[in-house]
Design a protein around this motif. Structure first.
Motif, PDB file in Angstrom:
ATOM      1  N   VAL A 155       6.668   3.666   0.301  1.00 39.75           N
ATOM      2  CA  VAL A 155       6.015   2.447   0.795  1.00 39.75           C
ATOM      3  C   VAL A 155       5.837   2.524   2.304  1.00 39.75           C
ATOM      4  CG1 VAL A 155       6.145  -0.061   0.900  1.00 39.75           C
ATOM      5  CG2 VAL A 155       7.039   1.136  -1.088  1.00 39.75           C
TER       6      VAL A 155
ATOM      7  N   VAL B 271      -2.440   3.358  -1.106  1.00 41.03           N
ATOM      8  CA  VAL B 271      -1.971   2.998   0.236  1.00 41.03           C
ATOM      9  C   VAL B 271      -2.061   1.484   0.440  1.00 41.03           C
ATOM     10  CG1 VAL B 271      -2.597   3.131   2.671  1.00 41.03           C
ATOM     11  CG2 VAL B 271      -2.363   5.218   1.340  1.00 41.03           C
ATOM     12  N   VAL B 272      -3.165   0.882  -0.021  1.00 33.65           N
ATOM     13  CA  VAL B 272      -3.309  -0.569   0.092  1.00 33.65           C
ATOM     14  C   VAL B 272      -2.222  -1.267  -0.721  1.00 33.65           C
ATOM     15  CG1 VAL B 272      -4.789  -2.524  -0.471  1.00 33.65           C
ATOM     16  CG2 VAL B 272      -5.764  -0.476   0.582  1.00 33.65           C
TER      17      VAL B 272
ATOM     18  N   TRP C 112      -8.533  11.766   2.043  1.00 33.48           N
ATOM     19  CA  TRP C 112      -7.244  12.027   1.409  1.00 33.48           C
ATOM     20  C   TRP C 112      -6.831  13.478   1.573  1.00 33.48           C
ATOM     21  CZ3 TRP C 112      -2.741  10.595   0.245  1.00 33.48           C
ATOM     22  CH2 TRP C 112      -1.967  11.341  -0.632  1.00 33.48           C
TER      23      TRP C 112
ATOM     24  N   GLY D 205      -9.742  10.525  -3.690  1.00 28.93           N
ATOM     25  CA  GLY D 205      -9.469   9.938  -2.377  1.00 28.93           C
ATOM     26  C   GLY D 205      -9.413   8.423  -2.456  1.00 28.93           C
TER      27      GLY D 205
ATOM     28  N   MET E 257       0.734  -0.114  -1.345  1.00 26.27           N
ATOM     29  CA  MET E 257       1.996   0.017  -0.600  1.00 26.27           C
ATOM     30  C   MET E 257       2.078  -1.064   0.483  1.00 26.27           C
ATOM     31  SD  MET E 257       3.683   2.347  -1.971  1.00 26.27           S
ATOM     32  CE  MET E 257       3.470   3.643  -3.151  1.00 26.27           C
ATOM     33  N   GLY E 258       0.943  -1.275   1.166  1.00 21.78           N
ATOM     34  CA  GLY E 258       0.919  -2.328   2.177  1.00 21.78           C
ATOM     35  C   GLY E 258       1.246  -3.678   1.563  1.00 21.78           C
TER      36      GLY E 258
ATOM     37  N   TRP F 202      -6.215   7.204  -3.912  1.00 18.41           N
ATOM     38  CA  TRP F 202      -5.093   7.189  -2.974  1.00 18.41           C
ATOM     39  C   TRP F 202      -5.243   6.098  -1.931  1.00 18.41           C
ATOM     40  CZ3 TRP F 202      -0.470   8.845  -3.753  1.00 18.41           C
ATOM     41  CH2 TRP F 202      -0.273   9.852  -4.703  1.00 18.41           C
ATOM     42  N   THR F 203      -6.503   5.783  -1.561  1.00 17.37           N
ATOM     43  CA  THR F 203      -6.700   4.635  -0.670  1.00 17.37           C
ATOM     44  C   THR F 203      -6.158   3.376  -1.331  1.00 17.37           C
ATOM     45  OG1 THR F 203      -8.674   5.672   0.206  1.00 17.37           O
ATOM     46  CG2 THR F 203      -8.428   3.317   0.604  1.00 17.37           C
TER      47      THR F 203
ATOM     48  N   LEU G 172      12.571  -0.420   5.406  1.00 17.33           N
ATOM     49  CA  LEU G 172      11.131  -0.132   5.355  1.00 17.33           C
ATOM     50  C   LEU G 172      10.462  -0.129   6.737  1.00 17.33           C
ATOM     51  CD1 LEU G 172       8.487   0.151   3.722  1.00 17.33           C
ATOM     52  CD2 LEU G 172       8.466  -2.319   3.524  1.00 17.33           C
TER      53      LEU G 172
ATOM     54  N   LEU H  58      -1.837   3.180   6.236  1.00 18.61           N
ATOM     55  CA  LEU H  58      -2.701   2.000   6.279  1.00 18.61           C
ATOM     56  C   LEU H  58      -2.943   1.559   7.714  1.00 18.61           C
ATOM     57  CD1 LEU H  58      -3.947   0.125   4.113  1.00 18.61           C
ATOM     58  CD2 LEU H  58      -2.008  -1.388   4.449  1.00 18.61           C
TER      59      LEU H  58
ATOM     60  N   GLY I 273       3.138   4.917   3.182  1.00 22.76           N
ATOM     61  CA  GLY I 273       1.873   4.290   2.812  1.00 22.76           C
ATOM     62  C   GLY I 273       1.438   3.263   3.840  1.00 22.76           C
ATOM     63  N   VAL I 274       2.386   2.437   4.269  1.00 26.69           N
ATOM     64  CA  VAL I 274       2.075   1.425   5.290  1.00 26.69           C
ATOM     65  C   VAL I 274       1.627   2.108   6.581  1.00 26.69           C
ATOM     66  CG1 VAL I 274       3.110  -0.310   6.801  1.00 26.69           C
ATOM     67  CG2 VAL I 274       3.556  -0.369   4.353  1.00 26.69           C
TER      68      VAL I 274
ATOM     69  N   ILE J 248       2.959  -4.190  -1.204  1.00 26.39           N
ATOM     70  CA  ILE J 248       4.373  -4.197  -1.608  1.00 26.39           C
ATOM     71  C   ILE J 248       5.257  -4.540  -0.420  1.00 26.39           C
ATOM     72  CG2 ILE J 248       6.271  -2.683  -2.319  1.00 26.39           C
ATOM     73  CD1 ILE J 248       4.376  -1.321  -4.213  1.00 26.39           C
ATOM     74  N   ALA J 249       4.849  -4.096   0.774  1.00 23.16           N
ATOM     75  CA  ALA J 249       5.649  -4.393   1.963  1.00 23.16           C
ATOM     76  C   ALA J 249       5.462  -5.839   2.416  1.00 23.16           C
ATOM     77  CB  ALA J 249       5.275  -3.438   3.099  1.00 23.16           C
ATOM     78  N   LEU J 250       4.244  -6.344   2.324  1.00 22.63           N
ATOM     79  CA  LEU J 250       3.966  -7.657   2.912  1.00 22.63           C
ATOM     80  C   LEU J 250       4.279  -8.826   1.973  1.00 22.63           C
ATOM     81  CD1 LEU J 250       0.733  -6.948   4.956  1.00 22.63           C
ATOM     82  CD2 LEU J 250       3.059  -7.248   5.771  1.00 22.63           C
TER      83      LEU J 250
ATOM     84  N   PHE K 283      -9.784   2.698   8.063  1.00 23.87           N
ATOM     85  CA  PHE K 283     -10.407   2.215   6.830  1.00 23.87           C
ATOM     86  C   PHE K 283     -11.489   1.208   7.176  1.00 23.87           C
ATOM     87  CE2 PHE K 283      -6.147   3.378   5.219  1.00 23.87           C
ATOM     88  CZ  PHE K 283      -6.556   4.314   4.273  1.00 23.87           C
TER      89      PHE K 283
END
Lengths: 311, 293
Positions: free
Chosen positions: A86, B29-30, A204, B22, B32-33, B25-26, A174, A93, A89-90, B35-37, A98
């Protein structure tokens, strides 16, 4: 002012600063010595054996740090296992360009992640007790019902235990991982990405094949620093893990303990040999954390271009 | 760089498939963001809603209630925390600034600088509970000062110290040598350069470090358990058990009294507001004085 007086002022000021620096060194030495002296009765009585021994009954002078040590390492490693993907990944991001995430929004996301690091441990514990554990109840009951034959879910969920502690711990480390991964990825030369894309890599492929490997060692160093934090994390874990220090339980649903939670939970009421045993535990934790940090610093120094080892 | 050779983009494969991979995986990644927020949002929401239920005047003025008692507040705990954090700031800021100045400005031997940096890193890495145990062993029992605000403040200052040293140190490292050299050329001594040139310029950086350290110290609980001990009355001086907001939240959250539990949420809200304030101030201060490189 006369030159002479100025020179005296200079000497005095400079030696005061030197004294301050010396004080930091003295504090560290005193920290170690205080723990050793306070732990000495336990060291003399149990030797190394206490680290691996199991059992906890202070009224009968039965002690063993094995279960707490097991809980410390398992909770730390599991939390890292959840937090690393995570966190990376963050970081991606926040560093990748993007289309759907403009710079300003990235900045806000970064601030929010930093905020996660600033929330006091005791608030995580409070939230864990009144929000996370009740919410986990049905899930844990289902896990025990369906996968109960498996050792990881072999015991019924009692509320406080390893699972909620690991989840909250993961949330707490995290931001450390995300911040270091973000810095490592952000400090890479732009040319790396441009070159990868110029030979036809998709985003990627550039990330997976070039950027992550290039930042990998520093990210690993950051992960170890986060592990060091997780091993010593006290309040949230003490409030959530259940504090059962007398046996090793492989089930994630069972209550457990860590060295830090053991100290926080029992120190105030401890008498005599128990204090020495807890101090012994403090030494073990210090050694564990120092080892992990040493490894992290070594890795960071090894690959850090500036050589100052700071992420 | 050798890394670039290791995994060459698989150009032979179908481009659409690679782009799709790709995009997958984008999406990861989103995710994961999110999951964190999401937990952050839930946590902030709960603290805000449950904390606001008892966010009244009494919270600031009344004593912490015993289990079973109605009403009450967090007044003594808030005062205790303020006193201890203020004392800890008073201990750690001068000391931390002095250590950082010694390391960057005064000391000429590389090994001492390296050793000092290592010592600060080690101190930063020591779990806070061990700092509490240390202060208990060395000050509460060793020096015989007993439990109290002084012992608690000493433990907190050990937590604040590395942050203050690092932020000051970072600034001094980036301070342009021309300014220093100009002062030396005018005949200033090391000490005069330090106090007249470097220190005034470093002030915003020192304040930033102080804010960051404050935001950590205000919520620290583990090192206070065996140093401040906690207390259900107003602070009666610097020795003798001292109340603290974080300790009170810990005790009330792990207890069974609903009134105390509600107050724990209010305490968490107060801590969170304080953390937001100090973090925000640190950011503003850091922007006011960008490290001069």
């Amino acid at each position: 002012m006369a030159l002479y007086g100025r020179k005296i002022g200079h000497r005095l000021g400079v030696s005061l600063l030197g004294l301050a620096a010396l004080l930091v060194a003295i504090v560290l030495v005193a920290l170690f010595l205080t723990l050793v002296v306070a732990a000495w009765p336990a060291i003399a009585r149990f030797g190394w054996g206490l680290i691996g021994a199991a059992g906890w009954a202070p009224n009968r002078q039965v002690f063993g740090l094995g279960p707490a040590l097991y809980g410390t390492v398992v909770s730390g490693v599991l939390a890292l296992g959840l937090a690393v993907p995570v966190g990376v990944g963050v970081a991606l991001l926040l560093t990748e360009e993007f289309v759907f995430l403009p710079r300003s929004l990235q900045g806000i996301c970064g601030f929010l992640i930093d905020l996660l690091a600033a929330i006091p441990s005791v608030v995580y514990g409070l939230w864990g007790i009144f929000v996370l554990i009740p919410a986990l109840g049905p899930l844990a009951a289902w896990l025990h019902g369906v996968l109960g034959d498996w050792v990881l879910f072999a015991t019924p969920f009692l509320g406080r235990g390893m699972l909620p502690a690991v989840l909250v711990l993961a949330l707490m480390v995290l931001p450390t991982i995300a911040a270091i991964a973000r810095q490592s990825l952000g400090s890479l030369d732009r040319e790396l990405r441009v070159a990868a894309m110029a030979v036809g890599a998709t985003r990627w492929e550039a990330v997976r094949g070039v950027l992550l490997p290039a930042a990998g060692t520093r990210i690993l160093g950051g992960v170890l620093l986060a592990l060091g934090r997780a091993l010593g994390e006290t309040m949230a874990v003490t409030m959530l893990i259940g504090n059962v220090p007398d046996r090793i339980e492989a089930s994630l649903l069972a209550p457990s303990s860590t060295i830090a939670s053991l100290i926080a939970n029992e120190f105030a009421e401890a008498r005599g040999l128990q204090v020495a045993v807890l101090m012994y535990g403090a030494l073990v934790l210090l050694g564990l954390v120092a080892g992990v940090h040493g490894l992290a610093e070594g890795i960071l120094q090894w690959r850090s271009p500036t050589g100052n080892g700071r992420p | 760089m050798a890394i670039a050779h290791r995994q060459r983009p698989a150009l032979g494969k179908n481009l659409a498939w690679r782009q799709g991979w790709g995009r997958f995986w984008t999406a990861v990644v989103v995710l994961m963001g999110a999951i964190a927020l999401v937990p952050l949002a839930i946590l902030l929401g709960y603290v805000l809603v449950r904390g606001a239920q008892r966010f009244d005047v009494q919270v600031w003025t009344a004593l912490t209630p015993a289990a079973g008692q109605v009403g009450g507040g967090l007044g003594n705990a808030i005062v205790g925390s303020i006193v201890m954090v203020a004392l800890a700031t008073g201990f750690s800021v001068p000391l931390g600034v002095a250590v950082a100045l010694y390391g960057t400005e005064v000391c000429r031997q590389a090994w001492i600088r390296a050793a000092l940096r290592l010592a600060v890193n080690v101190l930063n890495g020591v779990p806070s509970i061990l700092l509490g145990v240390f202060v208990y062993g060395a000050v509460v029992v060793g020096l015989g000062w007993g439990f109290g605000a002084i012992a608690g403040a000493l433990a907190l200052s050990l937590i604040m110290l590395p942050t203050i040293i690092r932020t000051t140190d970072d600034f001094c490292q980036g301070f342009p040598p021309e300014q220093r050299l100009a002062a030396y050329a005018l005949g200033a001594t090391d000490w005069e350069v330090l106090t007249g040139i470097v220190l005034p310029a470093a002030l915003p950086a020192i304040l930033t470090g102080t804010m960051l350290a404050l935001s950590r110290a205000a919520g620290e609980t583990a090192p206070l358990i065996f140093t401040a001990l906690g207390f259900d009355f107003w602070l009666r001086g610097l020795s003798g058990p001292a109340p603290a907001l974080s300790l009170t939240i810990y005790r009330f959250a792990t207890g069974f009294d609903p009134n105390q539990q509600n107050l724990a949420w209010t305490g968490a809200l107060i801590l969170l507001l304080l953390v937001l304030l100090t973090q925000g101030l640190a950011r503003i201060l850091a922007r006011l004085a960008p490290p001069s490189t």
